[in-house]
Design a protein around this motif. Sequence first.
Motif, PDB file in Angstrom:
ATOM      1  N   GLY A  53       0.864  -1.187   0.000  1.00 18.40           N
ATOM      2  CA  GLY A  53       0.000   0.000   0.000  1.00 18.40           C
ATOM      3  C   GLY A  53       0.896   1.231   0.000  1.00 18.40           C
ATOM      4  N   ARG A  54       0.466   2.282  -0.669  1.00 14.72           N
ATOM      5  CA  ARG A  54       1.339   3.452  -0.672  1.00 14.72           C
ATOM      6  C   ARG A  54       0.606   4.730  -0.317  1.00 14.72           C
ATOM      7  NH1 ARG A  54       0.812   1.994  -5.959  1.00 14.72           N
ATOM      8  NH2 ARG A  54      -0.294   3.549  -7.183  1.00 14.72           N
ATOM      9  N   GLY A  55       1.402   5.654   0.218  1.00 16.39           N
ATOM     10  CA  GLY A  55       0.927   6.993   0.490  1.00 16.39           C
ATOM     11  C   GLY A  55       1.464   7.898  -0.603  1.00 16.39           C
ATOM     12  N   ARG A  56       1.526   9.180  -0.331  1.00 20.55           N
ATOM     13  CA  ARG A  56       2.005  10.120  -1.341  1.00 20.55           C
ATOM     14  C   ARG A  56       3.521  10.027  -1.437  1.00 20.55           C
ATOM     15  NH1 ARG A  56       0.399  15.595   0.402  1.00 20.55           N
ATOM     16  NH2 ARG A  56       1.075  14.755   2.393  1.00 20.55           N
ATOM     17  N   ALA A  57       4.024  10.517  -2.548  1.00 24.55           N
ATOM     18  CA  ALA A  57       5.467  10.631  -2.755  1.00 24.55           C
ATOM     19  C   ALA A  57       6.199   9.314  -2.474  1.00 24.55           C
ATOM     20  CB  ALA A  57       6.038  11.748  -1.885  1.00 24.55           C
ATOM     21  N   GLY A  58       5.554   8.198  -2.824  1.00 27.93           N
ATOM     22  CA  GLY A  58       6.210   6.903  -2.686  1.00 27.93           C
ATOM     23  C   GLY A  58       6.302   6.374  -1.265  1.00 27.93           C
ATOM     24  N   ARG A  59       5.620   7.008  -0.307  1.00 26.07           N
ATOM     25  CA  ARG A  59       5.677   6.507   1.073  1.00 26.07           C
ATOM     26  C   ARG A  59       4.812   5.265   1.228  1.00 26.07           C
ATOM     27  NH1 ARG A  59       5.839  12.503   2.776  1.00 26.07           N
ATOM     28  NH2 ARG A  59       3.687  12.480   2.067  1.00 26.07           N
ATOM     29  N   ARG A  60       5.040   4.517   2.290  1.00 27.30           N
ATOM     30  CA  ARG A  60       4.270   3.295   2.542  1.00 27.30           C
ATOM     31  C   ARG A  60       2.966   3.611   3.261  1.00 27.30           C
ATOM     32  NH1 ARG A  60       6.108  -1.989   2.927  1.00 27.30           N
ATOM     33  NH2 ARG A  60       3.907  -2.357   3.289  1.00 27.30           N
ATOM     34  N   TRP A  61       1.949   2.801   2.989  1.00 29.08           N
ATOM     35  CA  TRP A  61       0.724   2.852   3.784  1.00 29.08           C
ATOM     36  C   TRP A  61       0.419   1.433   4.252  1.00 29.08           C
ATOM     37  CZ3 TRP A  61      -2.156   6.239   6.278  1.00 29.08           C
ATOM     38  CH2 TRP A  61      -3.360   5.783   6.831  1.00 29.08           C
ATOM     39  N   HIS A  62       0.277   1.237   5.543  1.00 28.28           N
ATOM     40  CA  HIS A  62       0.071  -0.106   6.087  1.00 28.28           C
ATOM     41  C   HIS A  62      -1.405  -0.454   6.202  1.00 28.28           C
ATOM     42  CE1 HIS A  62       4.263  -0.819   7.129  1.00 28.28           C
ATOM     43  NE2 HIS A  62       4.305   0.480   7.343  1.00 28.28           N
ATOM     44  N   ILE A 144      -8.474   5.120  -0.523  1.00 24.99           N
ATOM     45  CA  ILE A 144      -8.662   5.523   0.875  1.00 24.99           C
ATOM     46  C   ILE A 144      -8.255   4.366   1.781  1.00 24.99           C
ATOM     47  CG2 ILE A 144     -10.329   6.350   2.601  1.00 24.99           C
ATOM     48  CD1 ILE A 144     -11.975   7.551   0.375  1.00 24.99           C
ATOM     49  N   GLY A 145      -7.453   4.687   2.787  1.00 27.82           N
ATOM     50  CA  GLY A 145      -7.041   3.684   3.765  1.00 27.82           C
ATOM     51  C   GLY A 145      -7.435   4.137   5.160  1.00 27.82           C
ATOM     52  N   ILE A 146      -8.010   3.226   5.943  1.00 29.82           N
ATOM     53  CA  ILE A 146      -8.528   3.595   7.266  1.00 29.82           C
ATOM     54  C   ILE A 146      -8.085   2.571   8.302  1.00 29.82           C
ATOM     55  CG2 ILE A 146     -10.642   4.110   8.581  1.00 29.82           C
ATOM     56  CD1 ILE A 146     -11.979   4.587   5.841  1.00 29.82           C
ATOM     57  N   ASN A 147      -7.666   3.063   9.455  1.00 29.57           N
ATOM     58  CA  ASN A 147      -7.359   2.191  10.578  1.00 29.57           C
ATOM     59  C   ASN A 147      -8.644   1.985  11.358  1.00 29.57           C
ATOM     60  OD1 ASN A 147      -4.642   2.445   9.841  1.00 29.57           O
ATOM     61  ND2 ASN A 147      -4.398   4.253  11.142  1.00 29.57           N
ATOM     62  N   VAL A 148      -9.150   0.762  11.353  1.00 31.62           N
ATOM     63  CA  VAL A 148     -10.437   0.528  12.020  1.00 31.62           C
ATOM     64  C   VAL A 148     -10.231  -0.026  13.427  1.00 31.62           C
ATOM     65  CG1 VAL A 148     -12.685  -0.605  11.860  1.00 31.62           C
ATOM     66  CG2 VAL A 148     -11.546   0.170   9.767  1.00 31.62           C
ATOM     67  N   ALA A 149      -9.542  -1.148  13.549  1.00 27.61           N
ATOM     68  CA  ALA A 149      -9.410  -1.802  14.859  1.00 27.61           C
ATOM     69  C   ALA A 149      -7.958  -1.742  15.330  1.00 27.61           C
ATOM     70  CB  ALA A 149      -9.905  -3.232  14.759  1.00 27.61           C
ATOM     71  N   PRO A 150      -7.726  -1.968  16.629  1.00 28.12           N
ATOM     72  CA  PRO A 150      -6.392  -1.764  17.188  1.00 28.12           C
ATOM     73  C   PRO A 150      -5.228  -2.430  16.450  1.00 28.12           C
ATOM     74  CG  PRO A 150      -7.952  -2.072  18.957  1.00 28.12           C
ATOM     75  CD  PRO A 150      -8.713  -2.261  17.671  1.00 28.12           C
ATOM     76  N   GLY A 151      -5.393  -3.617  15.891  1.00 32.81           N
ATOM     77  CA  GLY A 151      -4.282  -4.276  15.189  1.00 32.81           C
ATOM     78  C   GLY A 151      -3.749  -3.466  14.018  1.00 32.81           C
ATOM     79  N   SER A 152      -4.532  -2.510  13.538  1.00 33.69           N
ATOM     80  CA  SER A 152      -4.080  -1.712  12.386  1.00 33.69           C
ATOM     81  C   SER A 152      -3.012  -0.707  12.769  1.00 33.69           C
ATOM     82  CB  SER A 152      -5.276  -1.001  11.740  1.00 33.69           C
ATOM     83  OG  SER A 152      -5.972  -0.223  12.693  1.00 33.69           O
ATOM     84  N   GLU A 156       4.096  -2.913  16.436  1.00 39.85           N
ATOM     85  CA  GLU A 156       4.857  -3.808  15.559  1.00 39.85           C
ATOM     86  C   GLU A 156       4.655  -3.440  14.080  1.00 39.85           C
ATOM     87  OE1 GLU A 156       4.499  -8.405  15.241  1.00 39.85           O
ATOM     88  OE2 GLU A 156       4.797  -7.828  17.344  1.00 39.85           O
ATOM     89  N   MET A 157       3.397  -3.161  13.738  1.00 39.63           N
ATOM     90  CA  MET A 157       3.060  -2.808  12.359  1.00 39.63           C
ATOM     91  C   MET A 157       3.500  -1.393  12.015  1.00 39.63           C
ATOM     92  SD  MET A 157       1.802  -4.911  10.405  1.00 39.63           S
ATOM     93  CE  MET A 157       1.531  -3.679   9.146  1.00 39.63           C
ATOM     94  N   LEU A 158       3.281  -0.502  12.969  1.00 37.12           N
ATOM     95  CA  LEU A 158       3.520   0.918  12.710  1.00 37.12           C
ATOM     96  C   LEU A 158       4.392   1.507  13.812  1.00 37.12           C
ATOM     97  CD1 LEU A 158       0.019   2.378  11.746  1.00 37.12           C
ATOM     98  CD2 LEU A 158       2.008   2.189  10.301  1.00 37.12           C
ATOM     99  N   PRO A 159       5.678   1.185  13.810  1.00 39.34           N
ATOM    100  CA  PRO A 159       6.524   1.753  14.850  1.00 39.34           C
ATOM    101  C   PRO A 159       6.476   3.282  14.808  1.00 39.34           C
ATOM    102  CG  PRO A 159       7.784   0.407  13.286  1.00 39.34           C
ATOM    103  CD  PRO A 159       6.379   0.425  12.811  1.00 39.34           C
ATOM    104  N   THR A 160       6.369   3.902  15.961  1.00 43.11           N
ATOM    105  CA  THR A 160       6.224   5.356  16.019  1.00 43.11           C
ATOM    106  C   THR A 160       7.322   6.047  15.228  1.00 43.11           C
ATOM    107  OG1 THR A 160       5.667   4.804  18.273  1.00 43.11           O
ATOM    108  CG2 THR A 160       5.559   7.108  17.706  1.00 43.11           C
TER     109      THR A 160
END
Length: 280
Positions: A53-62, A144-152, A156-160
């Motif tokens: 999944g990607r964000g703008r300017a080639g960034r990642r989207w999880h 469109i990407g949305i974080n719905v539940a806590p695992g998103s 581990e998935m999205l280190p700060t």
Amino acid sequence: MDKKTLETSLADLAIGAIRYVPSVDSTNNEAARWIDQGAPDAALVVADEQTAGRGRAGRRWHTTAGVSLAFSLIFHSSRANIQMMPRMTALGALAVRYALQRNYNLHAQIKWPNDVLVERHKVAGVLAELQWAGDKLKAIILGIGINVAPGSVDEEMLPTSTLNFPATCIEKALGQPVDRVQLLHDILSDLLYWKPRLGSNDFLNEWESSLAFRGEWVQVSAGQSLGKDGLPADLERVPYSIDEGQVIGLTTDGSLKLRTRSGEVVIARAGELRLLPQKK
Ligand code: BT5
């Protein structure tokens, strides 16, 4: 989530066709492939998981299976759609904001140009891209990407450390479970409501009144525009940066109006908005 459930739950909406993929690189890529295969206008791609999944300017989207929402809408290059292209990203963000407010009583704001925030944490991101055939515009892809539940938004998935803005998910903000397919329905319903109204003052007013950080000091920095072979082009190209400005509102074309310390009003047409620490 499966195709049948999606078809049944979204049957009352004016969706051209639905393609469900349990796992895919990116729903925007799948949409691009489908356009080449003749996808109808307002076709919808939904994935349970994205591996690239990607964000703008080639960034990642999880996007994590079972807990996130990731989808892309295809709009053909009709005259009306082309005219409204500069507002497509806002359409996605406003639809998410509206759906959260109306159906879940959850107050969300738009971090210009493409993030949806709840309590100043990112719950959703929007990526509008263009699909070309040579020099002819074939379609607009609204992802469109949305974080719905806590695992998103697990550490581990999205280190700060990898985030450009703190993240959260809808269930955490609401304190109760959310049905992903129902949420998708609510967002699509609002998106299809606003789409024919994209050119209206009502839309611009709603968008402006949804802006996060009004009156606060921000920096709009340049990112890199995406130009990778074979990928649809990023609609949010970034021409320059504005070092410091106080968010005032929007121009009629959806650019961000800022007031600098010298009182001058400057306009950012695209970019990455960062909050500056408050000065005493
Ligand atoms: C965005 O980009 O926020 C646009 C995200 C669009 C995703 C959708 S999902 C369906 C469709 N298919 C795709 O492949 N994409 C679209 P940007 O403003 O550039 O933000 C990207 C940044 O957000 C990353 O660099 C991370 O810092 C952060 N990030 C990544 N995943 C996140 C998540 N799940 N929640 C919050 N922040 C995240």
